[in-house]
Design an enzyme around this catalytic site. Structure first.
Site, short mmCIF file in Angstrom:
data_model
loop_
_atom_site.label_atom_id
_atom_site.label_comp_id
_atom_site.label_asym_id
_atom_site.label_seq_id
_atom_site.Cartn_x
_atom_site.Cartn_y
_atom_site.Cartn_z
N TYR A 137 0.82 -1.22 0.00
CA TYR A 137 0.00 0.00 0.00
C TYR A 137 0.85 1.26 0.00
O TYR A 137 0.74 2.09 -0.92
CB TYR A 137 -0.98 -0.02 1.19
CG TYR A 137 -1.66 1.31 1.42
CD1 TYR A 137 -2.59 1.79 0.51
CD2 TYR A 137 -1.35 2.09 2.54
CE1 TYR A 137 -3.21 3.02 0.71
CE2 TYR A 137 -1.97 3.31 2.74
CZ TYR A 137 -2.89 3.78 1.83
OH TYR A 137 -3.50 5.00 2.03
N LYS A 141 1.38 3.86 -3.21
CA LYS A 141 0.88 5.23 -3.01
C LYS A 141 2.01 6.24 -3.18
O LYS A 141 1.80 7.35 -3.67
CB LYS A 141 0.26 5.36 -1.61
CG LYS A 141 -1.07 4.64 -1.44
CD LYS A 141 -2.20 5.31 -2.22
CE LYS A 141 -2.67 6.59 -1.53
NZ LYS A 141 -3.85 7.19 -2.23
#
Length: 330
Positions: A137, A141
Site C-alpha cells: 500500500y 501510493k
C-alpha cells in the site's frame, strides 16, 4: 463547474462529495460499486475501476477538477493489485485530466509514503521517501504521489493531501475493522505507547476543499504535498481505546513486546505467502510497525498554505462518534 470524485463510495470520498454538494457544485463520482444513495443525492454516479483507462477517460470528460480519492487500502494482497489501483489508476487519472484539459487535480495521499518502518516524529514535508516499504500500500501510493506532483504544470495544477488515520461518524473502514478484531479478542498493544497523529473526517474534508479552492497555476500549493492531522498527537493505545469506548467495548490492556510481535508477523506472512491465502492475515510486519512506532507530523505548511485549522477537536470528534454509534451500532 463539474467536479469528479473517484472513490466516492468510500468514507472520505463520500464526505468530500457531500461537502461539494453543500456548496452547490455539480458532482460526478467514479466507483467500482453501485451506490444508489449517490444518485439520490443528485450525483452523476458512474461505475468503473480507476485501473481501467477508458472508464477514467469517460468519467473525467466535461469536468473542471478531479478529487482522486480511490485507492486500495488493504494490508495484504498481491503487489500487482495494489499497483493497478493505486499507481496505474493514478496515472490513468493524470492522463485523462490532460486529455480533457482539466485544470485541477487534488490527490488523496497518505503519510505512510514517508514511513519505512522507523519512527516518524514531528517531520514536515521535507521528509524523504524511504528506500523500502513494509507493505504494498505505501509503496504504490508513494509512486502515485510522485507522479501527481511531477504532473504539475501551467495546464494541470496538482496537489497531494496526506491525511493520517481518518476517523469519525460514517467510518466504513478503520473503525469497523478495529471493532471486529476487538470482539474476536485479537487486539493487543505492541511495545511501549508511542505518539501518533489522527484526523477527524470533517477536518480532512476541509483540507481537501481548501486545496481545491486555492489550487491554480501560480498557487503556492501547486506541485506540493501536505500533511493533515488534528495537530494534537496522542498515544496510540488511547486512540484505539477511545474508538472501542465509543462502540461500548472495554479497553485493551494486554501488551506484547515488539520483538515477539515482529517474529509472529514474519511467520504469519510466510505461511500466508506459501499457501497463497487471500484473506487478510491476523498480523503483518507493517501493522506491527504502525502500532509500535511514533508517527506524527508537523502541519505548519498546511496551516500556512491551505489556511488549515482543525475546526473539530479530538474530544468533540469523539463525542460525535459516540452519538453516531448509538444510532448506527457497529
Amino acid at each position: 463547474m463539474t467536479v469528479l470524485v473517484t472513490g466516492g463510495g468510500g468514507f472520505l470520498g463520500k464526505s468530500i462529495i457531500r461537502a461539494l454538494l453543500d456548496r452547490n457544485i455539480a458532482t460526478r463520482s467514479l466507483c467500482r460499486g453501485d451506490y444508489a444513495w449517490l444518485r439520490e443525492w443528485g450525483v452523476d454516479a458512474r461505475q468503473g475501476d480507476v485501473a481501467n483507462a477508458q472508464a477514467v477517460l469517460d468519467a473525467v470528460e466535461g469536468c473542471d477538477a478531479v478529487f482522486h480519492v480511490a485507492a486500495r487500502v488493504d494490508i495484504w494482497g498481491p503487489y500487482a493489485q495494489f499497483y493497478a489501483t493505486n499507481t496505474q489508476g493514478t496515472l490513468n487519472v493524470i492522463d485523462a485530466c490532460r486529455a480533457h484539459g482539466v485544470g485541477k487535480l487534488i490527490y488523496t495521499s497518505t503519510p505512510s509514503v514517508v514511513h519505512g518502518g522507523d519512527a516518524v516524529s514531528g517531520v514536515d514535508e521535507s521528509a524523504a521517501y524511504p528506500d523500502h516499504f513494509e507493505a504494498h500500500y505505501p509503496a504504490t501510493k508513494a509512486l502515485a504521489e510522485q507522479a501527481v506532483l511531477a504532473a504539475n504544470s501551467p495546464e494541470l495544477s496538482t496537489v497531494a493531501i496526506r491525511p493520517h488515520l481518518v476517523w469519525g461518524p460514517g467510518d466504513t473502514s478503520m473503525m469497523p475493522r478495529v471493532i471486529a478484531k476487538a470482539r474476536a479478542g485479537r487486539v493487543r498493544m505492541i511495545g511501549a505507547p508511542q505518539k501518533i497523529d489522527t484526523v477527524y473526517i470533517d477536518n480532512a474534508v476541509d483540507a481537501h476543499l481548501a486545496a481545491y479552492e486555492r489550487l491554480g497555476p501560480s498557487a503556492a500549493i501547486a506541485g506540493r504535498a501536505y500533511f493533515v492531522t488534528q495537530g494534537e498527537p496522542l498515544e496510540g493505545p488511547a486512540f484505539i481505546n477511545d474508538l472501542l469506548g465509543a462502540a461500548g467495548l472495554p479497553p485493551v490492556t494486554k501488551t506484547v513486546s515488539v520483538g515477539v510481535a515482529r517474529a509472529i508477523a514474519a511467520v504469519v506472512e510466510g505461511v500466508w505467502s506459501l499457501l497463497r491465502l487471500e484473506a487478510e492475515p491476523p498480523l503483518t510486519r507493517f501493522v506491527v510497525s504502525q502500532l509500535s512506532t511514533a508517527h506524527w507530523y508537523d502541519i505548519s505548511a498546511a496551516r500556512r498554505d491551505l489556511g488549515y485549522a482543525p475546526k473539530v477537536s479530538y474530544a468533540e470528534g469523539m463525542e460525535r462518534l459516540r452519538a453516531w454509534v448509538q444510532n448506527y451500532p457497529l
